[in-house]
Write an enzyme that holds these catalytic residues in place. Sequence first.
Site, PDB file in Angstrom:
ATOM      1  N   LYS A  70       0.775  -0.987   0.136  1.00 40.66           N
ATOM      2  CA  LYS A  70       0.005   0.005   0.041  1.00 40.66           C
ATOM      3  C   LYS A  70       0.623   1.240  -0.077  1.00 40.66           C
ATOM      4  CE  LYS A  70      -2.709   1.333   3.536  1.00 40.66           C
ATOM      5  NZ  LYS A  70      -3.930   1.556   4.428  1.00 40.66           N
ATOM      6  N   GLY A  98      -4.244  -2.966   5.503  1.00 36.92           N
ATOM      7  CA  GLY A  98      -3.631  -4.030   4.830  1.00 36.92           C
ATOM      8  C   GLY A  98      -4.149  -5.242   5.164  1.00 36.92           C
ATOM      9  N   HIS A 112      -2.029 -34.740  16.033  1.00 36.44           N
ATOM     10  CA  HIS A 112      -0.785 -35.294  16.220  1.00 36.44           C
ATOM     11  C   HIS A 112       0.210 -34.341  16.658  1.00 36.44           C
ATOM     12  CE1 HIS A 112      -2.651 -39.383  15.046  1.00 36.44           C
ATOM     13  NE2 HIS A 112      -3.175 -38.378  14.422  1.00 36.44           N
TER      14      HIS A 112
END
Length: 529
Positions: A195, A254, A371
């Site tokens: 930006k 943003g 896991h």
Amino acid sequence: MTGATAALWRADTAPAPLADTQAWRQFVVSAQHADLTASTLRIVQAPHVAVDLSAQAQSPALMAAGEALLAERGLDAARACLLEGGMANCTEARPAWHTALRSPDASLRVAGQVATERERVRSFVRRADAEGRYRHVVNIGIGGSDWGPRLVVSALGNAGTRRDMRFVSNIDGHAIEAGLLGLDPLHTLFIVSSKSFNTIETLRNAERAIEWLRAGGVQDVNAHMVAVTSNVAGAARLGISDEHVFKLWDWAGGRYSVWSSIGLPIALALGVETLDGLLQGAAEMDAHFASAPISENAPVQLALTALVNRNVFGYPSLNIAAYDARLTNLAPYLQQLDMESLGKSVDVYGRPVSVPTGSLVWGVSGTDAQHTFFQWLHQGTDPTPVDFVVCREADHTFAEHHRLLLANCLAQREALLRGKSFDTLLPEVSKTEPDPERSAWLARHKVHPGGRPSSLLVLPRLNAQSLGALLALYEHKVFVQGIVWGINPFDQWGVEYGKVLATGIAEELNGGVSMPHDVSTAHWVDAWK
């Protein structure tokens, strides 16, 4: 900020701190006495997503207290300010009007600008498609200029993309090296997204890309470079012509910019219709947030649940468990949205906040998460709320895989809630362990405390509309939390401070004038010069 505007946020005109208000105290008491056993089914239906809050604190008294709290904190006015382009970002004196980027309402003040840039993006993509240009696309950006397109392309490009897509964000040279590996310069497009067009990581990586193009024999570098920025002059200094610059506006932050021309990589990878679907889904969630009653408003109810977990029960983090392998980038995307928005310790009046704000947001997609860290979630000493995200229908043909995925999602959620007591476990363990002392010892190791809250967000299936709605749901949830806490969720001064320090240290490492540092930083600056 003008003097008149600043006066709106003077501490001497401020209301009482949140923790000192009667509405907050009543909310806390109601939460403490709420049902935590999921004895009542509670599902809030929103566009493209059902939000099951049954395993969160709930009661009629808590619902009423939440509505009273929101009324006192001015939700209606704040929501109107956000959606109508008022000065929602008070510390930077500008709107936070990302909803305008996806709104179908032509009466918006900025509708013409938005429509023009949207059509420019689509025209660029259609022309590239028609001419068979760009087999490879490298998106160079960081933060909001990276996570949004990266998430959408990985989530919706599972069956393949129209072009080979790469994403380069990190200043580490290995990132740009890997991003360029194996590509043909004559068939590669670089999208430089920033930006401000002052972001050091993005600019340095863009410079390396230009060097690579020239070394690869590309004569017209501009034909292989586009920019997405509000700083057209900055893009020109990099050699990118105006017709290859897609504009952003300072009123679109943003982390909310995937709805803007930052979405160009999405259109190049998946087609303009996918980008349109993403915008449509988000716009539908905006309409729901604007008009649904508080009790049936999914972003609002998700925010109230977050307030209960963070401020009443003291849970400092939120786990995102997306039971869909395509959503592997959802957790880091929400990390930025939530933590950059709500990681504040001062309210809009400049006073220290009176209650904890923000949460540590983290996660890995299920079932991989089971896991890695689910042991900690089940039996650790720090209960942590979980947002389970799952799709009712799969987009593959392996029906048994999807049944197992759904079963694991529901089972983990139920185990966190129900737990398993010593009294229940002892008879079970005794069947295989005859020694009473050993069976009691082993049963204690298997106890699940239970009572650990979670939300279940169910998408019918993962497509552009449902993903757009899901991301907008979390945007509005974060906004409501900010309103209740009295903080500005649209600035990020902490990030800016780090950038300033990094610029100075980089100059020192290059032989510039030494600056004062703490002893450790000074040591390493001196060592690495």
